[in-house]
Motif scaffolding. Structure first.
Motif, PDB file in Angstrom:
ATOM      1  N   THR A  21       0.358  -7.665   3.975  1.00  0.00           N
ATOM      2  CA  THR A  21       1.674  -6.889   3.785  1.00  0.00           C
ATOM      3  C   THR A  21       1.557  -6.505   2.291  1.00  0.00           C
ATOM      4  O   THR A  21       1.055  -7.003   1.482  1.00  0.00           O
ATOM      5  CB  THR A  21       3.019  -7.551   4.021  1.00  0.00           C
ATOM      6  OG1 THR A  21       3.908  -6.662   3.984  1.00  0.00           O
ATOM      7  CG2 THR A  21       3.239  -8.754   3.056  1.00  0.00           C
ATOM      8  N   ALA A  22       2.192  -5.161   2.241  1.00  0.00           N
ATOM      9  CA  ALA A  22       2.374  -4.543   0.792  1.00  0.00           C
ATOM     10  C   ALA A  22       3.188  -5.396   0.205  1.00  0.00           C
ATOM     11  O   ALA A  22       4.102  -5.871   0.473  1.00  0.00           O
ATOM     12  CB  ALA A  22       2.637  -3.226   0.905  1.00  0.00           C
ATOM     13  N   THR A  31      -0.819  -6.484  -2.701  1.00  0.00           N
ATOM     14  CA  THR A  31      -1.263  -6.940  -1.425  1.00  0.00           C
ATOM     15  C   THR A  31      -1.095  -8.458  -1.273  1.00  0.00           C
ATOM     16  O   THR A  31      -1.833  -9.179  -1.995  1.00  0.00           O
ATOM     17  CB  THR A  31      -2.793  -6.682  -0.676  1.00  0.00           C
ATOM     18  OG1 THR A  31      -2.781  -5.090  -1.101  1.00  0.00           O
ATOM     19  CG2 THR A  31      -2.962  -6.788   0.731  1.00  0.00           C
ATOM     20  N   GLN A  77       0.156  -1.626  -7.602  1.00  0.00           N
ATOM     21  CA  GLN A  77      -0.098  -1.894  -6.061  1.00  0.00           C
ATOM     22  C   GLN A  77      -0.514  -3.289  -5.928  1.00  0.00           C
ATOM     23  O   GLN A  77      -1.187  -3.862  -6.671  1.00  0.00           O
ATOM     24  CB  GLN A  77      -1.253  -1.083  -5.517  1.00  0.00           C
ATOM     25  CG  GLN A  77      -0.917   0.226  -5.648  1.00  0.00           C
ATOM     26  CD  GLN A  77       0.221   0.772  -4.812  1.00  0.00           C
ATOM     27  OE1 GLN A  77       0.747   0.468  -3.631  1.00  0.00           O
ATOM     28  NE2 GLN A  77       0.966   1.697  -5.458  1.00  0.00           N
TER      29      GLN A  77
END
Length: 133
Positions: free
Chosen positions: A114-115, A68, A66
């Motif tokens: 935002t991812a 960011t 993940q």
């Protein structure tokens, strides 16, 4: 013929009321369109080319698969509203890993997160503005 003390019979006013209501609604519609699009010589911004300059910075934070991206930037120019789209690229592969659009009104700064698709390459990320309106 005998004289009538009350005069002639009153006409229904429903038709007149309907015509006046439609005329007022039409006028309000025209004024609304003119307000939204701007009129030549008025103080609102017209739709056309805008002169501006921008600066954008990005910082990435990854945790496993993940990611960011924190985006911050400024825009200066002669308009009161901008739509700024920032593209986040992997610096090594030049592949898009994130995209964010900001609606900038009444201020010259924009920021957000935002991812991002992870993993990020060793060269880091690159941010660029791909669209201003």
């Amino acid at each position: 013929m005998a004289e009538d003390d009350y005069g002639s019979r009153a006409r229904p006013r429903r038709k007149t009321f309907l015509i006046v209501t439609l005329a007022v609604a039409g006028l309000l519609g025209v004024l609304g369109v003119l307000y939204l699009t701007g009129t030549p010589g008025a103080s609102t911004q017209s739709l056309g080319p805008k002169n501006y300059s921008t600066h954008v910075e990005c910082q990435v934070d990854t945790n496993g698969s993940q990611g960011t991206v924190t985006i911050s930037g400024t825009i200066t120019g002669n308009a009161t509203r901008y739509a700024v789209t920032v593209e986040v690229l992997d610096a090594a592969s030049r592949q898009r890993i994130g995209l964010q659009t900001f609606d900038v009104r009444g201020t010259k700064a924009f920021a957000g997160t935002t991812a991002a698709q992870a993993p990020i390459g060793p060269a880091g990320i690159e941010c660029k503005i791909v669209k201003d309106d």
